[in-house]
Design an enzyme around this catalytic site. Structure first.
Site, PDB file in Angstrom:
ATOM      1  N   SER A 168       0.839  -1.191   0.000  1.00  0.00           N
ATOM      2  CA  SER A 168       0.000   0.000   0.000  1.00  0.00           C
ATOM      3  C   SER A 168       0.883   1.253   0.000  1.00  0.00           C
ATOM      4  O   SER A 168       1.792   1.346  -0.811  1.00  0.00           O
ATOM      5  CB  SER A 168      -0.940  -0.058   1.216  1.00  0.00           C
ATOM      6  N   GLU A 176      -1.572  -3.447  -8.099  1.00  0.00           N
ATOM      7  CA  GLU A 176      -2.817  -3.689  -7.363  1.00  0.00           C
ATOM      8  C   GLU A 176      -3.297  -2.339  -6.861  1.00  0.00           C
ATOM      9  O   GLU A 176      -2.519  -1.371  -6.826  1.00  0.00           O
ATOM     10  CB  GLU A 176      -2.571  -4.642  -6.185  1.00  0.00           C
ATOM     11  N   HIS A 178      -4.829  -5.802  -1.678  1.00  0.00           N
ATOM     12  CA  HIS A 178      -5.573  -5.466  -0.469  1.00  0.00           C
ATOM     13  C   HIS A 178      -6.636  -6.501  -0.104  1.00  0.00           C
ATOM     14  O   HIS A 178      -7.378  -6.292   0.856  1.00  0.00           O
ATOM     15  CB  HIS A 178      -6.205  -4.085  -0.611  1.00  0.00           C
TER      16      HIS A 178
END
Lengths: 306, 306
Positions: B110, B203, B273
């Site tokens: 992230s 992602e 995630h």
């Protein structure tokens, strides 16, 4: 305020206009004021979430280079998403040559920023201002927005004034900017204007302050803010802060950006996705001042309708 | 699966961990398995929405260069936002020198992607994998995620396999990537790895397909995709499509990106995630194949815990 009748030519290079009624209401209102509005057939055009296929939307813009008669105003129907897909295929030399022949006001904002800045890299100045559906087709049209629109398009020189916290600012440079997400999406591409004396004016919608900060950090860390004389912030609409932010807000962002860049950053211009928005000539010469808590931006050198 | 006891060292360079219970539960679970977990005092640290002031969060990372004893694993507590603010101030030469002395597994994803890619520009390989709070502290921990984590950290060579629509792919290159918004936020800055043979694995979370497309167009239009051998797509969690999209979806995005880049784009890796996520060594050598509808990515050349 009485307005000279003008010819509007619509383009739809971005998202499908979900609020069709608003777009057609806008056309009706403009015609009732004596203006011509051409290319209304593109309003219902749709391909998935786009206002037509890439080829159709591209042709809206590229066709301007070959129009037998140029309109006074080229107006984007709405924003959304879709301009980024067209950037490699715009006829930059053709558009630049044709739009030099006569002042034409290309106007729009939001997603349209990408096309406006790409054209500016080829010397084509345009106006960051109202869209057909969202502004001219609003339930209640903003007099502020409409007055500023006509003023920008018809005045060789004009001055915007607004309230802002006091600081010492008196800088001159080239005014550019628009939607910050779109500006940031051009970093690294051939379509971000490489101005050495920029007065960067930014706005956005539905973006949290931390995302605005991350975009500005990207502009700083890629050397773009080092080439600016000042930053002016417009509206940041519908940002949705939460308890998690715990005191972090847009002022935190502006403070950080001032610290790391040393640039004057002047807040509070009514510019962007709010109902009241000024029309800014991109590529114009600007003189930005703050005296007491009064900010002013004098603009000149943009295309002017006679 | 029995696991060798390891030493974990926590860092919190990003957002404040709102779910404190999850982070402490993760620590408890890791300790119950025989691992050491150091630096737990940073878990409750907070400055507004951040996991501490910039100086505190920066020190979490820079202090690694001067630790008397290196841990086996450096684990980020959570993502959120905050890494971008630290990039100019990381001790790249110090960290690169110290982390060359002994294999250390830096792990997270992230927001942490920004720091991982910045370190990779200085030759420091790391792991895009679980976070303390979100993964090891999940209500029900994913065996898939934990198994892949230990496998990546302890195997000098390993192969990921997954189902994907058939296409002909057999390419080798350097595996890199992570969170696409963070990757894109590095375009134009000094901290985007300039790999000429990349296998880019992406992602994201809470991003609509049109925003993912715009990010990939920026990577294409700035010449970065032209330097890749292939793209692998992981999870795009919580994307919230609507009726307005009218058939536009992630498949539309992948089709467009294949068209404009000519690159193999292989979908369907469990990475990101979602609850189940593989751990990917960034900077490792990768061999990506698709045979029938079976994709595989063989990885080697990353730091390996003994």
């Amino acid at each position: 305020m009485s307005v000279t009748p003008r010819s509007f030519h619509l383009i739809a290079p971005s998202g499908y206009c979900l609020n069709q009624a608003a777009a057609f209401l806008a056309v009706e209102r403009l015609r009732a004021q004596g203006h011509q509005v051409n290319q209304t057939a593109i309003i219902p055009r749709r391909d998935r979430r786009f206002a037509g296929t890439d080829a159709e939307r591209l042709q809206d813009v590229n066709a301007l280079a070959a129009l037998p008669t140029l309109p006074d105003i080229v107006l984007a129907v709405r924003g959304g998403y879709g301009a980024s897909r067209l950037l490699p295929y715009l006829d930059y030399p053709g558009l630049a040559a044709r739009l030099r022949e006569q002042p034409v006001a290309l106007c729009g904002h939001s997603d349209f920023t990408a096309i406006q800045l790409a054209l500016l890299t080829h010397g084509v100045k345009s106006f960051s201002g109202p869209l057909l559906a969202g502004n001219f087709g609003a339930e209640v049209v903003s007099d502020f927005t409409v007055d500023h629109f006509w003023r920008a398009l018809t005045s060789p020189e004009f001055t915007l004034g607004w309230q802002t916290p006091p600081q010492n600012v008196d800088v001159s440079g080239t005014v550019w900017g628009g939607n910050l997400a779109m500006i940031t999406s051009l970093v690294g591409t051939p379509w971000l204007p490489a101005l050495s004396d920029g007065i960067l004016v930014i706005e956005d919608v539905n973006e949290h302050p931390y995302k605005i900060e991350r975009m500005l950090l990207q502009l700083a860390q890629s050397g773009i803010l080092a080439r600016q004389k000042a930053i002016v912030t417009g509206s940041f609409t519908a940002a949705n802060l939460s308890a998690y932010d715990n005191g972090y807000d847009f002022d935190s962002v502006w403070t950080l950006i001032r610290q790391i860049t040393g640039l004057p950053l002047v807040t509070g211009l009514s510019f962007g996705h709010d109902r009241d928005t000024v029309t800014l000539p991109l590529g114009a010469h600007g003189n930005l001042k703050v005296e007491g808590n009064q900010a002013s931006l004098r603009l000149s050198g943009h295309p002017t309708l006679r």
